[in-house]
Design a protein around this motif. Structure first.
Motif, short mmCIF file in Angstrom:
data_model
loop_
_atom_site.label_atom_id
_atom_site.label_comp_id
_atom_site.label_asym_id
_atom_site.label_seq_id
_atom_site.Cartn_x
_atom_site.Cartn_y
_atom_site.Cartn_z
N GLN A 161 69.10 -55.40 -30.23
CA GLN A 161 68.51 -54.62 -30.15
C GLN A 161 67.06 -54.11 -29.91
O GLN A 161 66.61 -54.60 -30.43
CB GLN A 161 69.41 -53.91 -31.33
N SER A 162 66.91 -52.05 -29.75
CA SER A 162 65.75 -51.59 -29.95
C SER A 162 66.46 -50.74 -30.30
O SER A 162 67.26 -49.59 -30.11
CB SER A 162 65.11 -51.72 -29.01
N SER A 169 69.14 -49.26 -28.49
CA SER A 169 70.32 -50.17 -27.76
C SER A 169 71.22 -51.56 -28.72
O SER A 169 70.66 -51.69 -29.61
CB SER A 169 69.71 -50.79 -26.79
N SER A 170 72.72 -50.90 -28.46
CA SER A 170 73.47 -51.78 -29.21
C SER A 170 74.78 -52.31 -28.95
O SER A 170 74.90 -51.62 -28.21
CB SER A 170 73.63 -51.39 -30.64
N SER A 171 74.77 -53.51 -28.63
CA SER A 171 76.12 -53.63 -28.44
C SER A 171 77.61 -53.46 -29.50
O SER A 171 78.75 -53.81 -28.59
CB SER A 171 76.29 -55.09 -27.54
N GLN A 173 69.53 -54.39 -37.56
CA GLN A 173 69.75 -55.73 -36.58
C GLN A 173 71.21 -55.83 -36.63
O GLN A 173 71.54 -56.14 -37.87
CB GLN A 173 68.70 -56.47 -35.85
N GLU A 174 72.14 -55.51 -35.52
CA GLU A 174 73.33 -56.55 -35.73
C GLU A 174 73.97 -58.05 -36.32
O GLU A 174 72.52 -58.89 -36.03
CB GLU A 174 74.12 -56.76 -34.26
N TYR A 214 66.14 -54.60 -40.05
CA TYR A 214 65.44 -53.15 -39.48
C TYR A 214 64.89 -53.09 -38.11
O TYR A 214 63.00 -53.58 -38.44
CB TYR A 214 65.37 -51.99 -40.33
N ILE A 215 65.00 -52.54 -37.10
CA ILE A 215 64.17 -52.17 -36.15
C ILE A 215 63.33 -50.73 -35.84
O ILE A 215 64.73 -49.49 -36.59
CB ILE A 215 64.88 -52.52 -34.54
N PHE A 216 63.08 -50.53 -35.97
CA PHE A 216 61.58 -49.21 -36.29
C PHE A 216 61.46 -49.04 -34.71
O PHE A 216 61.01 -49.66 -34.08
CB PHE A 216 60.76 -48.97 -37.14
N GLY A 217 61.58 -47.87 -34.43
CA GLY A 217 60.82 -47.01 -33.51
C GLY A 217 59.47 -47.27 -33.89
O GLY A 217 58.72 -47.42 -34.69
N THR A 218 58.55 -46.55 -32.85
CA THR A 218 57.39 -46.08 -32.67
C THR A 218 56.69 -45.11 -33.32
O THR A 218 55.48 -44.61 -33.45
CB THR A 218 56.74 -46.47 -30.87
N GLY A 219 58.01 -43.77 -34.00
CA GLY A 219 57.70 -43.01 -34.61
C GLY A 219 57.12 -41.59 -33.87
O GLY A 219 56.64 -41.90 -33.21
N THR A 220 57.31 -40.64 -34.41
CA THR A 220 56.72 -38.87 -34.07
C THR A 220 56.30 -38.86 -35.02
O THR A 220 56.68 -38.02 -36.29
CB THR A 220 58.48 -38.39 -33.59
#
Lengths: 113, 113
Positions: A2-3, A26-28, A95-96, A101-107
């Motif tokens: 996942q991402s 992205s996740s199944s 995460q499945e 927890y997967i974090f984005g790079t931030g805005t």
């Protein structure tokens, strides 16, 4: 794996304008999705989350996000920006099958007077 | 209710020195995490714990160690500080029993010179 992808590391809006911060994942499997906000020199605090049920999620400070499975998106919006909204915003996915927890790079959101 | 408390808030270390970043939570949460935050990189998971006596590596564990002797405490140890460990470190906790959101501490800003 996942991402999470956040488009735009910096976003500037005028005070009173629409805020739109983009997040794709992205996740199944149906994911648990989150938006966190970080004010300068502080920790992260939860804005809103999607786990199950209604796809339009309302959070604190007038923010909301819509889970769109077909687009694998969870964009954050606010109809009218306020100066106090200036901060860094992070999208995250759980995460499945885990409690990681997967974090984005931030805005980083800048609000112009 | 203090939530997640991290100490110290700031620290400057010399290369090769050691230190422990303290994290304690008073919410009786099972899961605890250490993240590092670097500009433009989001949050990277260093180590996590699913309960007292149980720890596991995250994405970037090299150069760090953890222990979890009690539910409340989850210290992060740097044995031989390196400039690459200059970062902001966040501790977080999650209650397995309800909801899935993470509660974050205020962070520790570490500089290695």
């Amino acid at each position: 794996a996942q991402s999470v992808t956040q488009l735009g590391s910096h976003v500037s809006v005028s005070e009173g304008a629409l805020v739109l911060l983009r997040c794709n994942y992205s996740s199944s499997v149906p994911p648990y999705l989150f938006w966190y906000v970080q004010y300068p020199n502080q920790g992260l605090q939860l804005l809103l989350k999607y786990t199950t049920g209604a796809t339009l999620v309302k959070g604190i400070n007038g923010f909301e996000a819509e889970f769109k499975k077909s687009e694998t998106s969870f964009h954050l919006t606010k109809p009218s920006a306020h100066m106090s909204d200036a901060a860094e915003y992070f999208c995250a996915v759980r995460q499945e099958g885990t409690y990681k927890y997967i974090f984005g790079t931030g805005t980083r959101l800048k609000v112009l007077a | 209710n203090a939530g997640v408390t991290q100490t110290p808030k700031f620290r400057i270390l010399k290369i090769g020195q050691s230190m422990t970043l303290q994290c304690t939570q008073d919410m009786n949460h099972n899961y605890m995490y250490w993240y590092r935050q670097d500009p433009g990189m989001g949050l990277k998971l260093i180590y996590y714990s699913v309960g007292a006596g149980i720890t596991d590596k995250g994405e970037v564990p090299n150069g760090y160690n953890v222990s979890r002797s009690t539910t409340e405490d989850f210290p992060l140890r740097l044995e031989l500080a390196a400039p690459s460990q200059t970062s902001v470190y966040f501790c977080a906790s999650i209650d397995r029993g309800q909801g899935t959101e993470a509660f974050f501490g205020q962070g520790t800003r570490l500089t290695v010179v």
